[in-house]
Design a protein around this motif. Structure first.
Motif, PDB file in Angstrom:
ATOM      1  N   ALA A   1       0.940  -1.277   0.136  1.00  0.00           N
ATOM      2  CA  ALA A   1       0.143  -0.004  -0.154  1.00  0.00           C
ATOM      3  C   ALA A   1       0.894   1.427   0.115  1.00  0.00           C
ATOM      4  O   ALA A   1       0.682   2.340  -0.662  1.00  0.00           O
ATOM      5  N   LEU A   2       1.920   1.235   0.971  1.00  0.00           N
ATOM      6  CA  LEU A   2       2.778   2.421   1.000  1.00  0.00           C
ATOM      7  C   LEU A   2       3.568   2.840  -0.306  1.00  0.00           C
ATOM      8  O   LEU A   2       4.188   3.819  -0.447  1.00  0.00           O
ATOM      9  N   ALA A   3       3.705   1.798  -1.219  1.00  0.00           N
ATOM     10  CA  ALA A   3       4.620   1.907  -2.500  1.00  0.00           C
ATOM     11  C   ALA A   3       3.711   2.598  -3.425  1.00  0.00           C
ATOM     12  O   ALA A   3       4.202   2.918  -4.365  1.00  0.00           O
ATOM     13  N   LEU A   4       2.285   2.475  -3.320  1.00  0.00           N
ATOM     14  CA  LEU A   4       1.270   3.342  -4.125  1.00  0.00           C
ATOM     15  C   LEU A   4       1.471   4.771  -4.209  1.00  0.00           C
ATOM     16  O   LEU A   4       1.349   5.252  -3.107  1.00  0.00           O
ATOM     17  N   PRO A   5       1.569   5.514  -5.025  1.00  0.00           N
ATOM     18  CA  PRO A   5       1.777   7.027  -5.261  1.00  0.00           C
ATOM     19  C   PRO A   5       0.640   7.665  -4.273  1.00  0.00           C
ATOM     20  O   PRO A   5       1.068   8.657  -3.455  1.00  0.00           O
ATOM     21  N   PRO A   6      -0.627   7.392  -4.434  1.00  0.00           N
ATOM     22  CA  PRO A   6      -1.347   8.079  -3.517  1.00  0.00           C
ATOM     23  C   PRO A   6      -1.546   7.963  -2.013  1.00  0.00           C
ATOM     24  O   PRO A   6      -2.110   8.781  -1.434  1.00  0.00           O
TER      25      PRO A   6
END
Length: 181
Positions: free
Chosen positions: A121-126
């Motif tokens: 999740a934290l690797a996703l830009p938003p």
């Protein structure tokens, strides 16, 4: 913008996947009817399989809506559901909830699942922040969150009703894990 979280996440020992209506019997057997598991939850133990089936119908619809993603946890190589991790999408933040069947407690499964979800999740830009709350007396959940890299940010007074404990809202810790900058 709704982040595009994957439908499945694999760890060394677990698979997180979308719920299926066929999971009802396994979830009922694993935890939905267990008063000990439900103690710190926001729901009361299910009295029959029909309640778990209705819950799974809601979970399947939630996935279709894309704002709440309740993942079923299974062990690698075994499709039997043993717990769930729910990701509630709130803009740049994801609020987490989780539950695990009693037979699987103290084996590190939930911290493994939360860690894997967090990395994805934290690797996703938003997405910049993951958060979770737990009752201040729920020491097992405190340990799970801390083992998963979450930091306690404070206490939320009169925050959550845990109907198996009290009809009045109880204090909860707020934990978060944020993207490194």
């Amino acid at each position: 913008m709704t982040p595009c979280l994957p439908a499945t996440i694999q760890t060394e020992r677990l698979l997180l996947r979308p719920p299926q209506l066929a999971d009802a019997a396994a979830l009922f057997a694993a935890y939905t009817q267990d008063a000990g598991v439900a103690h710190y939850m926001t729901w009361t133990p299910h009295v029959d399989l029909a309640q778990t089936q209705a819950f799974l119908e809601w979970c399947v619809k939630a996935w279709e809506g894309g704002r709440c993603l309740p993942y079923v946890l299974t062990r690698q190589g075994d499709a039997t559901a043993i717990g769930m991790l729910e990701a509630r999408l709130q803009g740049h933040c994801v609020d987490l909830g989780y539950v695990l069947g009693r037979a699987h407690w103290r084996q590190g499964y939930m911290s493994e699942a939360i860690n894997a979800f967090s990395r994805v999740a934290l690797a996703l830009p938003p997405i910049y922040r993951l958060q979770a709350t737990c009752d201040t007396d729920n020491l097992a959940s405190v340990r799970t969150l801390e083992k998963s890299g979450f930091r306690r940010e404070g206490v939320l007074a009169s925050h959550t009703v845990h109907p198996n404990i009290s009809a009045e809202p109880r204090a909860c810790f707020i934990y978060a894990r944020c993207r490194d900058r």
